[in-house]
Design an enzyme around this catalytic site. Structure first.
Site, PDB file in Angstrom:
ATOM      1  N   CYS A   2       0.835  -1.191   0.000  1.00  0.00           N
ATOM      2  CA  CYS A   2       0.000   0.000   0.000  1.00  0.00           C
ATOM      3  C   CYS A   2       0.881   1.256   0.000  1.00  0.00           C
ATOM      4  O   CYS A   2       1.949   1.274   0.589  1.00  0.00           O
ATOM      5  CB  CYS A   2      -0.950   0.095   1.189  1.00  0.00           C
ATOM      6  SG  CYS A   2      -2.080  -1.271   1.308  1.00  0.00           S
ATOM      7  N   ARG A  27       3.814  -0.288  -4.894  1.00  0.00           N
ATOM      8  CA  ARG A  27       3.573  -0.791  -3.546  1.00  0.00           C
ATOM      9  C   ARG A  27       2.287  -1.596  -3.446  1.00  0.00           C
ATOM     10  O   ARG A  27       2.004  -2.212  -2.424  1.00  0.00           O
ATOM     11  CB  ARG A  27       3.515   0.365  -2.550  1.00  0.00           C
ATOM     12  CG  ARG A  27       4.788   1.155  -2.458  1.00  0.00           C
ATOM     13  CD  ARG A  27       4.646   2.285  -1.483  1.00  0.00           C
ATOM     14  NE  ARG A  27       4.557   1.805  -0.121  1.00  0.00           N
ATOM     15  CZ  ARG A  27       5.595   1.582   0.667  1.00  0.00           C
ATOM     16  NH1 ARG A  27       6.813   1.798   0.215  1.00  0.00           N
ATOM     17  NH2 ARG A  27       5.439   1.144   1.886  1.00  0.00           N
ATOM     18  N   TRP A  74      -2.592  -2.766  -1.631  1.00  0.00           N
ATOM     19  CA  TRP A  74      -2.221  -4.173  -1.761  1.00  0.00           C
ATOM     20  C   TRP A  74      -3.036  -4.870  -0.677  1.00  0.00           C
ATOM     21  O   TRP A  74      -2.791  -4.687   0.515  1.00  0.00           O
ATOM     22  CB  TRP A  74      -0.729  -4.347  -1.512  1.00  0.00           C
ATOM     23  CG  TRP A  74      -0.232  -5.730  -1.791  1.00  0.00           C
ATOM     24  CD1 TRP A  74       0.118  -6.257  -2.995  1.00  0.00           C
ATOM     25  CD2 TRP A  74      -0.002  -6.767  -0.827  1.00  0.00           C
ATOM     26  NE1 TRP A  74       0.550  -7.557  -2.848  1.00  0.00           N
ATOM     27  CE2 TRP A  74       0.485  -7.898  -1.529  1.00  0.00           C
ATOM     28  CE3 TRP A  74      -0.155  -6.870   0.552  1.00  0.00           C
ATOM     29  CZ2 TRP A  74       0.809  -9.093  -0.907  1.00  0.00           C
ATOM     30  CZ3 TRP A  74       0.163  -8.068   1.173  1.00  0.00           C
ATOM     31  CH2 TRP A  74       0.649  -9.162   0.451  1.00  0.00           C
ATOM     32  N   ASN A 100      -1.450   2.552   5.476  1.00  0.00           N
ATOM     33  CA  ASN A 100      -0.549   1.486   5.033  1.00  0.00           C
ATOM     34  C   ASN A 100      -0.088   0.755   6.279  1.00  0.00           C
ATOM     35  O   ASN A 100       0.463   1.372   7.189  1.00  0.00           O
ATOM     36  CB  ASN A 100       0.652   2.093   4.289  1.00  0.00           C
ATOM     37  CG  ASN A 100       1.756   1.085   4.082  1.00  0.00           C
ATOM     38  OD1 ASN A 100       1.492  -0.104   3.903  1.00  0.00           O
ATOM     39  ND2 ASN A 100       2.995   1.539   4.093  1.00  0.00           N
ATOM     40  N   GLY A 101      -0.324  -0.562   6.324  1.00  0.00           N
ATOM     41  CA  GLY A 101       0.084  -1.339   7.497  1.00  0.00           C
ATOM     42  C   GLY A 101      -1.021  -2.296   7.880  1.00  0.00           C
ATOM     43  O   GLY A 101      -1.927  -2.578   7.078  1.00  0.00           O
ATOM     44  N   GLU A 481      18.255 -16.998  -7.707  1.00  0.00           N
ATOM     45  CA  GLU A 481      17.788 -15.666  -8.084  1.00  0.00           C
ATOM     46  C   GLU A 481      17.193 -15.685  -9.500  1.00  0.00           C
ATOM     47  O   GLU A 481      16.157 -15.061  -9.755  1.00  0.00           O
ATOM     48  CB  GLU A 481      18.941 -14.660  -7.970  1.00  0.00           C
ATOM     49  CG  GLU A 481      18.616 -13.244  -8.364  1.00  0.00           C
ATOM     50  CD  GLU A 481      17.459 -12.616  -7.601  1.00  0.00           C
ATOM     51  OE1 GLU A 481      16.976 -13.193  -6.621  1.00  0.00           O
ATOM     52  OE2 GLU A 481      17.012 -11.539  -8.036  1.00  0.00           O
ATOM     53  N   LYS A 485      13.351 -14.668 -10.332  1.00  0.00           N
ATOM     54  CA  LYS A 485      12.995 -13.612 -11.303  1.00  0.00           C
ATOM     55  C   LYS A 485      11.999 -14.162 -12.316  1.00  0.00           C
ATOM     56  O   LYS A 485      11.004 -13.525 -12.632  1.00  0.00           O
ATOM     57  CB  LYS A 485      14.230 -13.085 -12.054  1.00  0.00           C
ATOM     58  CG  LYS A 485      15.166 -12.208 -11.285  1.00  0.00           C
ATOM     59  CD  LYS A 485      14.625 -10.851 -10.932  1.00  0.00           C
ATOM     60  CE  LYS A 485      13.948 -10.859  -9.606  1.00  0.00           C
ATOM     61  NZ  LYS A 485      14.668 -10.581  -8.411  1.00  0.00           N
ATOM     62  N   GLU A 488       8.454 -14.892 -10.703  1.00  0.00           N
ATOM     63  CA  GLU A 488       7.653 -13.768 -10.190  1.00  0.00           C
ATOM     64  C   GLU A 488       7.164 -12.830 -11.294  1.00  0.00           C
ATOM     65  O   GLU A 488       6.115 -12.213 -11.151  1.00  0.00           O
ATOM     66  CB  GLU A 488       8.388 -12.991  -9.105  1.00  0.00           C
ATOM     67  CG  GLU A 488       9.560 -12.181  -9.573  1.00  0.00           C
ATOM     68  CD  GLU A 488      10.266 -11.455  -8.439  1.00  0.00           C
ATOM     69  OE1 GLU A 488       9.631 -11.094  -7.449  1.00  0.00           O
ATOM     70  OE2 GLU A 488      11.491 -11.245  -8.572  1.00  0.00           O
ATOM     71  N   HIS A 504      18.855 -36.419  -6.679  1.00  0.00           N
ATOM     72  CA  HIS A 504      18.180 -36.906  -5.477  1.00  0.00           C
ATOM     73  C   HIS A 504      16.694 -36.587  -5.507  1.00  0.00           C
ATOM     74  O   HIS A 504      16.032 -36.571  -4.474  1.00  0.00           O
ATOM     75  CB  HIS A 504      18.850 -36.307  -4.234  1.00  0.00           C
ATOM     76  CG  HIS A 504      20.291 -36.678  -4.128  1.00  0.00           C
ATOM     77  ND1 HIS A 504      20.705 -37.948  -3.821  1.00  0.00           N
ATOM     78  CD2 HIS A 504      21.417 -35.972  -4.374  1.00  0.00           C
ATOM     79  CE1 HIS A 504      22.031 -37.997  -3.846  1.00  0.00           C
ATOM     80  NE2 HIS A 504      22.481 -36.802  -4.193  1.00  0.00           N
ATOM     81  N   LYS A 603       6.286  -4.065  -3.603  1.00  0.00           N
ATOM     82  CA  LYS A 603       7.728  -3.809  -3.498  1.00  0.00           C
ATOM     83  C   LYS A 603       8.279  -4.008  -2.088  1.00  0.00           C
ATOM     84  O   LYS A 603       9.363  -4.522  -1.910  1.00  0.00           O
ATOM     85  CB  LYS A 603       8.019  -2.385  -3.973  1.00  0.00           C
ATOM     86  CG  LYS A 603       9.486  -2.037  -4.051  1.00  0.00           C
ATOM     87  CD  LYS A 603      10.130  -2.667  -5.254  1.00  0.00           C
ATOM     88  CE  LYS A 603      11.627  -2.542  -5.255  1.00  0.00           C
ATOM     89  NZ  LYS A 603      12.239  -3.537  -6.134  1.00  0.00           N
TER      90      LYS A 603
END
Ligand code: F6R
Length: 608
Positions: A2, A27, A74, A100-101, A481, A485, A488, A504, A603
């Site tokens: 948010c 965000r 968000w 936001n929170g 990584e 990438k 996502e 394995h 983010k």
């Protein structure tokens, strides 16, 4: 998670709010809304989906007024519907709140408010704040907000307006970011600095528990004890261009191409003329650094992958044992920490809730905790014993790219510093490593020059459903990584494994429809990696290898080879990552995905 924005000044608030929300959309982008104080009270406009829906609504029914607040969401509590979109109003519609929170005790508050006759219309935690402020309001909005926030458990950055006080915005924060920009005759409130840069570079950073009252007379900040206090004021050096796309199609592509600069800036000034690595932020003597007998790294997501690189470098160069933990596990596993343990938290945003909690846990147990972060004034900078900044500039694309390679640059410096203080590396060896490290910006530039080849390779993999990423040694972190990438931003399933582990279990996944990306740069285990490539090819997999320039042999074993310049194994993580960023980028872009704003992500993750 948010983004909030507020404007007080001579301009039309909607223009500033929509512009600010556009900069904050990274965000969260489930819904957006604004509340503007006009001649006839508060005009509230909210829309689900991306910001352009709200912008269309505003142009269809323009709202005039020079004071207002806005929000991009968000979703945490409640679905991304219009009723759940911010701003939220009280019973009378005179008060509007953006937040936001997470208000952890919101269910208790809802019950209490409902019992006293308040009618709550949304499923959100935020709406309780609007009603709490309503219940405490006695003609002074700042006082009512100060009383209301005392009732909240959890995290918040809020901005509140009241139709009865049309020249006032009240903002408050606890564990969520909030900055206030001081322009000429105007004030802008925001979750993040890029919003302010169109108007000012003078920024007030609020502390936890602060309540700020913005009026035409200026900003008055009161601390949690109610006393007026002088908040920290910073001058932002960033160029506005750093927060814009500058001709690139997306922020992510721009940020991938900014990596040479990000690395150069992060390394700047770290090698003294006397050959001593400079990390004064540690505020520790050489003897104290030499006495570190264990390093514990905590981080999430991409920053966790940087932590794995750190483990390799610190153990190899400084011969100090390193543990790397995902912050959300670390904080609950009752970790063994003491004063001789150096805790390093890696977080580009400096706001990740679990990493912050991990730092608190570590310090509670007597350890010194340092942060590696990209955001000046972010929460982690206040909660740590010292901060090593990466100088990557603002990263707007939700997927971390330049902040990751800048983190590795910072970690390389830290590892060399510990090695030097302990006498674990000869000075000549340090000098030769540094020689290579200081050439990393040019090395990365060379990889970026092959961006077209990588795009051509990506074209052959746009229909892929599932993929495997393999590496050994430092290449494991690179593979992890690369896989993150890809998944996502393109929504292609991607799993990363140490190449030796493949037989394995994960080798069962291999078919001719599962391409395998292998980090096969030169190093101690190169031959073993080539054997692993043969094992997957024998089972029908197409292989994309990241390999070292001059390695023609690898062409016999891989369908595609993405070359990077030759470096030592220890310095290879940054160059080897770049082709995988670009591969993921182009696969996602060719699949028509929104690479800057992938679904379900945000983010900074300020919730557990
Ligand atoms: C992936 C990504 C995330 C973050 C993670 C931690 O591209 O960006 O995995 O790395 O959310 O964020 P910070 O570094 O801000 O703590």
């Amino acid at each position: 998670m948010c983004g909030i924005v507020g404007y007080h000044g001579p301009r039309q608030a909607t223009d500033v709010l929509l512009g600010g929300l556009a900069r904050l959309e990274y965000r969260g982008y489930d819904s957006a809304g604004i509340a503007v104080i006009g001649d006839y009270g508060i005009a509230l406009l909210r829309r689900t989906g991306k910001l352009h829906h709200l912008a269309e609504a505003v142009s269809a029914s323009p709202v005039t007024g020079t004071v207002g607040i806005g929000h991009t969401r968000w979703a945490t509590h409640g679905r991304p519907t219009e009723e759940n979109a911010h701003p939220h109003a009280d019973c009378t519609g005179a008060i509007a709140v953006v937040h936001n929170g997470i208000i952890e005790n919101y269910l208790d508050l809802r019950e209490e408010l409902a019992a006293t006759g308040h009618v709550l219309r949304s499923e959100t935690d935020t709406e309780t704040v609007a009603h709490l402020v309503e219940s405490y309001y006695e003609g002074d909005l700042a006082a009512a907000v100060a009383r209301a926030v005392k009732r909240l458990h959890g995290s918040y950055a809020i901005a509140v307006v009241h139709a009865g006080e049309p020249g006032t915005i009240v903002a408050a924060r606890q564990d969520s970011p909030l900055v206030i920009g001081l322009g000429k005759g105007e004030t802008i409130i925001a979750s993040d600095i890029p919003v302010l840069l169109d108007y000012t570079r003078e920024v007030l950073v609020l502390e936890d528990g602060d309540v700020a009252c913005v009026t035409a007379a200026g900003v008055v900040v009161r601390g949690a004890d109610g006393a007026v206090r002088e908040p920290e004021r910073i001058h932002v050096e960033w160029d506005l261009a750093a927060a814009e796309k500058c001709g690139y199609e997306t922020f992510m592509l721009k940020e991938i191409h900014e990596q040479p600069t990000a690395i150069r800036e992060t390394l700047r000034g770290r090698m003294g003329a006397d050959g001593i690595i400079q990390v004064s932020e540690l505020a520790m003597s050489e003897a104290q650094i030499a006495a570190i007998d264990r390093v514990l790294i905590i981080a999430c997501g991409t920053s966790y992958h940087a932590g794995i690189v750190a483990k390799t470098l610190i153990e190899q160069w400084a011969r100090v044992p390193v543990e790397v933990d995902v912050s959300s596990e670390f904080r609950y596993r009752d970790p063994i920490i003491d004063a001789a343990t150096l805790v390093v938290a890696i977080t580009q945003s400096g706001e990740t809730a679990d990493t912050l909690a991990g730092v608190r846990e570590a310090r509670k147990n007597g350890a010194k905790a340092f942060a590696i972060t990209n955001v000046v004034g972010s929460r982690i900078t206040r909660e740590s014993d010292g901060v090593i900044y990466t100088h990557a500039g603002p990263e707007i694309g939700v997927a971390a790219t330049k902040t990751f390679t800048a983190q590795i640059a910072a970690i390389t410096v830290l590892a060399l510093k510990i090695a030097q203080a302990r006498g674990a590396l000869e000075q000549t060896r340090i000098a030769s490593i540094w020689d290579e490290v200081s050439r990393l910006p040019e090395t990365v530039e060379a990889v970026l020059c092959s961006a077209d080849d990588i795009e051509a390779c990506a074209r052959e993999y746009t229909d892929v459903v599932s993929s495997l990423f393999l590496g050994r040694g430092i290449g494991v972190a690179v593979a992890m990584e690369g896989a993150l990438k890809l998944k996502e931003i393109s929504y292609v399933h991607a799993e990363a494994y140490p190449a030796g582990e493949m037989k394995h279990g994960p080798i069962a996944l291999i078919t001719d429809e599962v391409p395998v990306v292998v980090v096969a740069t030169q190093g101690r285990t190169y031959e073993k990696v080539v054997s692993n490539i043969q094992e997957v090819r024998a089972r029908g997999a197409r292989v994309i290898a990241v390999a070292t320039h001059g390695d023609d042999e690898i062409r016999k074993h891989a369908e595609h080879v993405l070359y990077v310049p030759r470096t030592s194994e220890e310095v290879s993580a940054i160059p080897a990552t770049i082709p995988l960023q670009l591969l993921a980028y182009h696969i996602a872009a060719l699949r028509g995905c929104n690479v800057d704003q992938p679904r379900n992500l945000a983010k900074s993750v300020t919730v557990e």
